[in-house]
Motif scaffolding. Structure first.
Motif, short mmCIF file in Angstrom:
data_model
loop_
_atom_site.label_atom_id
_atom_site.label_comp_id
_atom_site.label_asym_id
_atom_site.label_seq_id
_atom_site.Cartn_x
_atom_site.Cartn_y
_atom_site.Cartn_z
N ARG A 1 -25.49 -4.60 -8.14
CA ARG A 1 -25.06 -4.04 -9.43
C ARG A 1 -23.59 -3.64 -9.38
N GLU A 2 -23.19 -2.96 -8.32
CA GLU A 2 -21.79 -2.53 -8.21
C GLU A 2 -20.86 -3.72 -7.97
N ARG B 1 -20.30 -5.31 -11.33
CA ARG B 1 -19.39 -4.50 -12.15
C ARG B 1 -17.94 -4.68 -11.69
N GLU C 1 -14.82 -6.55 -13.59
CA GLU C 1 -13.64 -5.78 -13.97
C GLU C 1 -12.35 -6.34 -13.38
N ASP D 1 -26.94 -6.38 -18.97
CA ASP D 1 -26.29 -7.04 -17.84
C ASP D 1 -24.97 -7.68 -18.25
N ARG D 2 -24.19 -6.96 -19.05
CA ARG D 2 -22.94 -7.50 -19.57
C ARG D 2 -21.99 -7.98 -18.46
N PRO D 3 -21.88 -7.26 -17.34
CA PRO D 3 -20.97 -7.76 -16.29
C PRO D 3 -21.35 -9.15 -15.77
N PRO E 1 -19.94 -8.80 -23.94
CA PRO E 1 -18.81 -8.21 -23.21
C PRO E 1 -17.57 -8.02 -24.08
N ARG F 1 -16.40 -1.35 -25.23
CA ARG F 1 -17.07 -0.59 -24.19
C ARG F 1 -18.42 -0.11 -24.68
#
Length: 198
Positions: free
Chosen positions: A16-17, A20, A24, A103-105, A167, A171
């Motif tokens: 998950r991280e 993200r 980004e 799950d946008r990322p 996405p 935000r």
């Protein structure tokens, strides 16, 4: 696999991280140490879970393609002939909206980093995606019998583009609320299929 309500495993936390951070800053803009820090372990500690960033990226992109297909098959199985095609299509749309909002990322990651996968992993992603599309095309044609197969396929891809635009909606805190956004996306998706058959 743990459900969304289960506490995530360490491996799931790492993924998950990683998703993200990759979304980004790009795959090459993130180091193993940063991913480790985001989940509270040392960078080298990540190697107990993954051999490297490439493996994380592959698991993320192959994994989400497989999850979408499995989820869609489950929804069809649950209907098991008891629901009409329109209701099944609604269920498929709801499932994809859940992915698009939660799950946008991964959508960003797919758009930017798919070409970084090994050829075998990239082929697997494409294979899973083709199966997912064909499942949708079959249900769309049952719900909208006037649609030819090429038109139904084009409509499915167009709806995926619409739903996967999350996405770019701003935000998470700037959206009008998950339920309102989900309802809007669902209405727009159904409208696109109806327009394709008009």
């Amino acid at each position: 696999m743990a459900s969304r309500t289960d506490a995530p495993t360490r491996r799931q936390q790492i993924l998950r991280e990683a998703a993200r951070l990759f979304a980004e800053r790009g795959f090459h803009g993130v180091g193993v140490d940063e991913i480790g820090a985001a989940v509270g372990i040392s960078g080298p500690g990540l190697y107990r879970h993954f051999p490297g960033k490439d493996a994380m990226l592959a698991e993320l992109l192959v994994g989400i393609s497989g999850q979408l297909l499995t989820g869609a098959r489950r929804r069809l199985s649950e209907a098991d002939g008891h629901a009409d095609a329109s209701a099944v299509l609604d269920s498929l749309i709801e499932g994809h909206i859940d992915f698009a909002l939660d799950d946008r990322p991964l959508i960003t990651l797919h758009d930017r980093e798919l070409d970084r996968l090994r050829e075998s992993d990239r082929k697997l992603v494409r294979q899973l995606q083709r199966q997912y599309v064909e499942l949708w095309v079959e249900i769309v044609r049952k719900a909208h019998p006037a649609l030819t197969e090429p038109t139904a396929r084009s409509a499915v891809h167009s709806v995926f583009g619409l739903l996967n635009s999350t996405p770019h909606l701003g935000r998470a805190g700037t959206l009008p609320g998950r339920a309102v956004t989900a309802t809007l996306l669902h209405r727009m998706a159904r409208g696109a299929f109806a327009a394709a058959g008009a």
